[in-house]
Design a protein around this motif. Structure first.
Motif, short mmCIF file in Angstrom:
data_model
loop_
_atom_site.label_atom_id
_atom_site.label_comp_id
_atom_site.label_asym_id
_atom_site.label_seq_id
_atom_site.Cartn_x
_atom_site.Cartn_y
_atom_site.Cartn_z
N PHE A 67 7.52 9.36 -9.14
CA PHE A 67 6.73 10.55 -9.41
C PHE A 67 7.44 11.51 -10.36
O PHE A 67 6.84 12.00 -11.32
CB PHE A 67 6.37 11.28 -8.12
CG PHE A 67 5.60 12.55 -8.35
CD1 PHE A 67 4.24 12.51 -8.57
CD2 PHE A 67 6.24 13.78 -8.36
CE1 PHE A 67 3.51 13.68 -8.81
CE2 PHE A 67 5.53 14.94 -8.59
CZ PHE A 67 4.17 14.90 -8.82
N ARG A 123 1.05 14.44 -6.22
CA ARG A 123 2.02 13.57 -5.57
C ARG A 123 1.37 12.80 -4.42
O ARG A 123 1.67 11.62 -4.21
CB ARG A 123 3.20 14.40 -5.05
CG ARG A 123 4.29 13.55 -4.39
CD ARG A 123 5.36 14.43 -3.76
NE ARG A 123 6.19 15.10 -4.75
CZ ARG A 123 7.30 14.58 -5.26
NH1 ARG A 123 7.71 13.38 -4.87
NH2 ARG A 123 8.00 15.26 -6.13
N LEU A 125 -0.48 9.73 -5.59
CA LEU A 125 0.41 8.68 -6.07
C LEU A 125 1.19 8.03 -4.93
O LEU A 125 1.28 6.81 -4.85
CB LEU A 125 1.38 9.26 -7.11
CG LEU A 125 2.35 8.27 -7.76
CD1 LEU A 125 1.59 7.13 -8.43
CD2 LEU A 125 3.23 8.99 -8.77
N GLU A 126 1.73 8.85 -4.04
CA GLU A 126 2.58 8.32 -2.98
C GLU A 126 1.79 7.93 -1.74
O GLU A 126 2.35 7.32 -0.84
CB GLU A 126 3.65 9.36 -2.62
CG GLU A 126 4.59 9.65 -3.81
CD GLU A 126 5.69 10.64 -3.47
OE1 GLU A 126 5.62 11.26 -2.38
OE2 GLU A 126 6.62 10.78 -4.29
N GLY A 127 0.52 8.26 -1.71
CA GLY A 127 -0.31 7.93 -0.56
C GLY A 127 -1.07 6.64 -0.71
O GLY A 127 -2.00 6.36 0.06
N ASP A 128 -0.71 5.83 -1.70
CA ASP A 128 -1.34 4.53 -1.93
C ASP A 128 -2.85 4.67 -2.14
O ASP A 128 -3.64 3.89 -1.62
CB ASP A 128 -1.06 3.59 -0.74
CG ASP A 128 -1.33 2.13 -1.09
OD1 ASP A 128 -1.20 1.76 -2.27
OD2 ASP A 128 -1.68 1.36 -0.18
N GLY A 130 3.57 0.88 -12.64
CA GLY A 130 2.78 1.16 -11.45
C GLY A 130 1.35 0.70 -11.60
O GLY A 130 1.03 -0.10 -12.49
#
Length: 221
Positions: free
Chosen positions: A2, A35, A38-41, A71
């Motif tokens: 990120f 974020r 992106l980071e929470g699938d 990614g």
């Protein structure tokens, strides 16, 4: 990933001027929703991601850089009604995403795996919200996700902070006549579930004075 993607995404806004660059840095750094997606699938590895009401294209710029870093690599499309904001998005994305200048309530949309609406629905009356949702359900692929970030009208002062910010934004943009329609988190959830979506909610106001939430509406496969 990120932090690196965010830094590179901000660089895309330098040609648009100092304000656009520093706005991008502040927004991507302090708004937790970017974020979280992106980071929470929540970003599809393929297919199409639609960002409706994309503004200057911040989410799309971030995802373009994530794609460049190996990614998820969906096709990126943004729709924005304000010509000025859409122009900044086109300059920043430089071919990495398709930017369409249109009102999402009036333009047919391509089939999508994921549809993102950040702070869009409450900026229109309830009747328009419902009509848009009907269209989005046709656009959303089976098994796809509708990602809605909105304010919880039951959040007290944290709701009033968002309401005041939105009304000031409408005044600054010369759209004072816009009719807002806010809902509580329970009402947002019930509204999406009544449309046939399976709904998950996540708080999205951490580190901010705002009572925002993220609703993830999943369409049956």
């Amino acid at each position: 990933m990120f932090a690196q993607a965010m830094s590179q995404a901000c660089e895309r806004y330098r040609p648009a001027g100092r304000f656009a660059y520093h706005f991008a840095r502040g927004k991507l750094r302090w708004d937790p929703a970017y974020r979280a997606l992106l980071e929470g699938d929540l970003i599809p590895r393929e297919g199409t991601l639609l960002d409706l009401g994309c503004g200057g294209g911040l989410l799309l710029a971030l995802l373009a850089e994530v794609r460049a870093l190996g990614g998820p690599a969906p096709r990126l499309i943004g729709v924005e009604t304000r010509a000025g904001a859409a122009s900044i998005a086109r300059l920043a994305l430089a071919g990495s995403a398709e930017i369409v200048t249109a009102d999402v309530r009036e333009r047919p949309l391509p089939s999508a795996r994921v549809i993102v609406l950040f702070d869009v629905l409450s900026m229109m009356p309830a009747r328009d919200q419902q009509a848009l949702l009907v269209g989005l359900l046709r656009t959303l692929e089976p098994g796809g996700e509708l990602l809605v970030r909105e304010v919880d009208a039951a959040a007290g002062g944290r709701f009033r902070s968002v309401e005041a910010s939105n009304r000031f934004k409408a005044w600054a943009l010369g759209t004072q006549g816009v009719r807002f329609h806010f809902r509580t988190l329970a009402q947002w959830r019930a509204w999406l579930e009544a449309a046939g979506l399976r709904v998950e909610t996540r708080p999205m106001g951490q580190g901010t004075p705002f009572g925002n939430v993220l609703l993830i509406g999943r369409k049956e496969a």
